[in-house]
Design a protein around this motif. Structure first.
Motif, PDB file in Angstrom:
ATOM      1  N   PHE A 264       1.061  -1.396   0.336  1.00 38.16           N
ATOM      2  CA  PHE A 264       0.374  -0.442   0.089  1.00 38.16           C
ATOM      3  C   PHE A 264       0.644   1.361  -0.254  1.00 38.16           C
ATOM      4  CE2 PHE A 264      -2.393  -2.973   2.128  1.00 38.16           C
ATOM      5  CZ  PHE A 264      -3.682  -3.260   1.364  1.00 38.16           C
ATOM      6  N   LEU A 265       0.143   1.934  -0.349  1.00 41.43           N
ATOM      7  CA  LEU A 265       1.059   3.824  -0.742  1.00 41.43           C
ATOM      8  C   LEU A 265       0.733   4.292   0.652  1.00 41.43           C
ATOM      9  CD1 LEU A 265       0.620   4.887  -4.604  1.00 41.43           C
ATOM     10  CD2 LEU A 265       2.337   3.802  -2.763  1.00 41.43           C
ATOM     11  N   ILE A 266       1.455   4.754   1.433  1.00 41.24           N
ATOM     12  CA  ILE A 266       0.662   5.753   2.501  1.00 41.24           C
ATOM     13  C   ILE A 266       0.501   7.001   1.960  1.00 41.24           C
ATOM     14  CG2 ILE A 266       1.319   6.674   4.819  1.00 41.24           C
ATOM     15  CD1 ILE A 266       3.744   4.627   4.999  1.00 41.24           C
ATOM     16  N   THR A 267      -0.545   7.524   2.860  1.00 42.85           N
ATOM     17  CA  THR A 267      -1.750   8.715   1.782  1.00 42.85           C
ATOM     18  C   THR A 267      -1.336  10.230   2.990  1.00 42.85           C
ATOM     19  OG1 THR A 267      -1.630   7.622  -0.226  1.00 42.85           O
ATOM     20  CG2 THR A 267      -2.209  10.001  -0.400  1.00 42.85           C
ATOM     21  N   LEU A 268      -1.650  11.235   2.668  1.00 45.21           N
ATOM     22  CA  LEU A 268      -1.960  12.542   3.305  1.00 45.21           C
ATOM     23  C   LEU A 268      -3.927  12.111   3.205  1.00 45.21           C
ATOM     24  CD1 LEU A 268       0.703  14.646   3.506  1.00 45.21           C
ATOM     25  CD2 LEU A 268       0.481  13.231   5.444  1.00 45.21           C
ATOM     26  N   ARG A 269      -3.857  12.393   4.448  1.00 46.74           N
ATOM     27  CA  ARG A 269      -5.978  12.440   4.263  1.00 46.74           C
ATOM     28  C   ARG A 269      -6.268  13.753   3.513  1.00 46.74           C
ATOM     29  NH1 ARG A 269      -9.863  10.412   8.913  1.00 46.74           N
ATOM     30  NH2 ARG A 269     -11.184  11.913   7.219  1.00 46.74           N
ATOM     31  N   GLU A 270      -5.618  14.624   3.903  1.00 50.81           N
ATOM     32  CA  GLU A 270      -6.410  16.073   4.152  1.00 50.81           C
ATOM     33  C   GLU A 270      -5.967  16.148   2.222  1.00 50.81           C
ATOM     34  OE1 GLU A 270      -4.377  20.144   5.603  1.00 50.81           O
ATOM     35  OE2 GLU A 270      -6.016  18.833   7.756  1.00 50.81           O
ATOM     36  N   THR A 271      -4.117  16.296   2.047  1.00 47.63           N
ATOM     37  CA  THR A 271      -3.781  16.591   0.312  1.00 47.63           C
ATOM     38  C   THR A 271      -3.925  15.586  -0.426  1.00 47.63           C
ATOM     39  OG1 THR A 271      -1.793  16.084   0.640  1.00 47.63           O
ATOM     40  CG2 THR A 271      -2.060  18.469   1.162  1.00 47.63           C
ATOM     41  N   ASP A 272      -3.481  14.124  -0.509  1.00 50.05           N
ATOM     42  CA  ASP A 272      -3.891  12.798  -1.282  1.00 50.05           C
ATOM     43  C   ASP A 272      -2.507  12.423  -1.421  1.00 50.05           C
ATOM     44  OD1 ASP A 272      -6.006  12.036  -1.043  1.00 50.05           O
ATOM     45  OD2 ASP A 272      -6.774  13.428  -2.589  1.00 50.05           O
ATOM     46  N   GLU A 273      -1.557  13.396  -1.140  1.00 57.97           N
ATOM     47  CA  GLU A 273       0.145  13.100  -1.053  1.00 57.97           C
ATOM     48  C   GLU A 273       0.192  12.310  -0.310  1.00 57.97           C
ATOM     49  OE1 GLU A 273       4.488  15.346  -0.194  1.00 57.97           O
ATOM     50  OE2 GLU A 273       2.397  16.367   0.435  1.00 57.97           O
ATOM     51  N   VAL A 274       1.329  11.413  -2.050  1.00 56.74           N
ATOM     52  CA  VAL A 274       1.900   9.898  -0.932  1.00 56.74           C
ATOM     53  C   VAL A 274       3.283  10.363  -0.589  1.00 56.74           C
ATOM     54  CG1 VAL A 274       2.899   7.740  -1.862  1.00 56.74           C
ATOM     55  CG2 VAL A 274       0.734   8.517  -2.689  1.00 56.74           C
ATOM     56  N   ILE A 275       3.275   9.568   1.083  1.00 55.86           N
ATOM     57  CA  ILE A 275       4.795   9.671   1.500  1.00 55.86           C
ATOM     58  C   ILE A 275       5.458   8.749   1.783  1.00 55.86           C
ATOM     59  CG2 ILE A 275       3.475  12.347   2.172  1.00 55.86           C
ATOM     60  CD1 ILE A 275       2.943  10.475   5.266  1.00 55.86           C
ATOM     61  N   GLY A 276       4.650   8.114   1.400  1.00 60.30           N
ATOM     62  CA  GLY A 276       5.444   6.004   2.215  1.00 60.30           C
ATOM     63  C   GLY A 276       5.101   5.058   0.987  1.00 60.30           C
ATOM     64  N   ASP A 277       5.520   3.650   1.482  1.00 60.30           N
ATOM     65  CA  ASP A 277       4.889   2.233   1.201  1.00 60.30           C
ATOM     66  C   ASP A 277       4.850   1.621   2.897  1.00 60.30           C
ATOM     67  OD1 ASP A 277       7.954   2.336  -0.005  1.00 60.30           O
ATOM     68  OD2 ASP A 277       6.911   0.951  -0.319  1.00 60.30           O
ATOM     69  N   ILE A 278       4.168   1.472   3.035  1.00 56.08           N
ATOM     70  CA  ILE A 278       4.177  -0.178   3.665  1.00 56.08           C
ATOM     71  C   ILE A 278       3.756  -1.369   3.245  1.00 56.08           C
ATOM     72  CG2 ILE A 278       1.255   0.333   4.496  1.00 56.08           C
ATOM     73  CD1 ILE A 278       2.296  -0.003   7.191  1.00 56.08           C
TER      74      ILE A 278
ATOM     75  N   TYR B 218       2.889  10.186  11.637  1.00 52.55           N
ATOM     76  CA  TYR B 218       2.525   9.223  10.529  1.00 52.55           C
ATOM     77  C   TYR B 218       2.785   7.512  10.152  1.00 52.55           C
ATOM     78  CZ  TYR B 218       1.583  13.779   8.986  1.00 52.55           C
ATOM     79  OH  TYR B 218       1.846  15.320   8.732  1.00 52.55           O
ATOM     80  N   GLY B 219       4.111   7.355   9.922  1.00 52.83           N
ATOM     81  CA  GLY B 219       4.581   5.843   9.882  1.00 52.83           C
ATOM     82  C   GLY B 219       3.571   4.714  11.382  1.00 52.83           C
ATOM     83  N   SER B 220       3.426   5.658  12.652  1.00 49.29           N
ATOM     84  CA  SER B 220       3.348   4.626  13.491  1.00 49.29           C
ATOM     85  C   SER B 220       1.851   4.222  13.424  1.00 49.29           C
ATOM     86  CB  SER B 220       3.100   5.631  14.878  1.00 49.29           C
ATOM     87  OG  SER B 220       4.605   6.188  15.046  1.00 49.29           O
ATOM     88  N   GLU B 221       0.808   5.841  12.481  1.00 51.56           N
ATOM     89  CA  GLU B 221      -0.306   5.824  12.117  1.00 51.56           C
ATOM     90  C   GLU B 221      -0.422   4.389  11.438  1.00 51.56           C
ATOM     91  OE1 GLU B 221      -4.399   8.478  10.876  1.00 51.56           O
ATOM     92  OE2 GLU B 221      -2.042   9.082  11.588  1.00 51.56           O
ATOM     93  N   ALA B 222       0.575   4.719  10.171  1.00 56.09           N
ATOM     94  CA  ALA B 222       0.466   3.468   8.878  1.00 56.09           C
ATOM     95  C   ALA B 222       0.143   2.554   9.706  1.00 56.09           C
ATOM     96  CB  ALA B 222       1.162   3.743   8.092  1.00 56.09           C
ATOM     97  N   MET B 223       1.163   1.784  10.439  1.00 57.24           N
ATOM     98  CA  MET B 223       1.705   1.133  11.217  1.00 57.24           C
ATOM     99  C   MET B 223       0.411   0.235  11.715  1.00 57.24           C
ATOM    100  SD  MET B 223       4.900  -1.435  10.487  1.00 57.24           S
ATOM    101  CE  MET B 223       5.567  -1.994  11.794  1.00 57.24           C
ATOM    102  N   LEU B 224       0.109   0.955  12.716  1.00 63.94           N
ATOM    103  CA  LEU B 224      -1.744   0.629  13.168  1.00 63.94           C
ATOM    104  C   LEU B 224      -2.404  -0.138  12.893  1.00 63.94           C
ATOM    105  CD1 LEU B 224      -1.108   3.434  16.339  1.00 63.94           C
ATOM    106  CD2 LEU B 224      -1.257   0.636  15.728  1.00 63.94           C
ATOM    107  N   LEU B 225      -2.698   1.248  11.527  1.00 61.19           N
ATOM    108  CA  LEU B 225      -3.886   0.649  10.712  1.00 61.19           C
ATOM    109  C   LEU B 225      -3.732  -0.763   9.908  1.00 61.19           C
ATOM    110  CD1 LEU B 225      -4.274   3.833   8.255  1.00 61.19           C
ATOM    111  CD2 LEU B 225      -6.497   3.026  10.447  1.00 61.19           C
ATOM    112  N   LEU B 226      -2.406  -0.835   9.034  1.00 58.02           N
ATOM    113  CA  LEU B 226      -2.154  -2.114   8.692  1.00 58.02           C
ATOM    114  C   LEU B 226      -2.205  -3.397  10.077  1.00 58.02           C
ATOM    115  CD1 LEU B 226      -2.096  -3.711   6.097  1.00 58.02           C
ATOM    116  CD2 LEU B 226       0.588  -3.363   6.106  1.00 58.02           C
TER     117      LEU B 226
END
Length: 188
Positions: free
Chosen positions: A70-84, A112-120
């Motif tokens: 998955f691509l990690i994307t900012l909610r507000e802007t849809d900017e891709v900031i990483g992958d997981i 952001y990384g912690s939040e993405a990790m918790l989602l996955l």
């Protein structure tokens, strides 16, 4: 006439970020990310890749069942900031490996990384029915190791001198999180 804009699929959504499936349209950006020197160092990426190799890799990921990228994307802007990714899914032993990369300094250290990790992790334990999720972190990446420990990962062992990078050897630290540890920490 309004132009129809394809909104990205928000597969797993958090407060600040969401995870979306990677597609072939992301190939150019993914390729550029792999040329980022600091990103290559933190992930221990030694090989170089061509755009064609990345295209093939992503084409393979679309059909693969033993991993979820998955691509990690900012909610507000849809900017891709990483992958997981959850990789090497072993359904017999209910185990898998997780890896993450946040692209550049302005996006690091903001949770952001912690939040993405918790989602996955929630998806891995709650939907994919995993029992154990492991990861490896290199000894020079103290910040990441600290984040993983805060998330609940425990050090299992050290692979000594497992990575050779920039004229030096580094240890690879093996960490894991079990489903009951995850639920105890996050699902009470």
């Amino acid at each position: 006439m309004h132009k129809h804009i394809n909104k990205p699929v928000r597969f797993l959504e958090g407060t600040n970020v969401y995870l979306r499936p990677i597609s072939l349209e992301d190939s150019k950006d993914y390729f550029e990310k792999l040329t980022n020197l600091e990103m290559r160092r933190l992930t221990g990426t030694q090989r170089s890749y061509t755009q064609e190799q990345i295209n093939k890799y992503l084409e393979g990921k679309v059909h693969e069942t033993s991993s979820l990228l998955f691509l990690i994307t900012l909610r507000e802007t849809d900017e891709v900031i990483g992958d997981i990714a959850i990789q090497d899914i072993d359904s017999f032993n209910r185990s898998a490996n997780i890896r993450i990369a946040i692209d550049n300094a302005p996006h690091q250290g903001k949770g952001y990384g912690s939040e993405a990790m918790l989602l996955l992790l929630d998806y891995g334990f709650g939907i994919v029915n995993l029992h154990r999720i492991e990861l490896n972190v290199f000894s020079y990446n103290e910040r990441a190791k600290h984040v993983y420990e805060k998330l609940g990962f425990k050090v299992e062992g050290v692979q000594r001198d497992a990575l050779y990078y920039d004229h030096e050897y580094y240890d690879s630290i093996m960490m894991s999180l079990l489903e009951d540890e995850y639920r105890e920490k996050y699902k009470k």
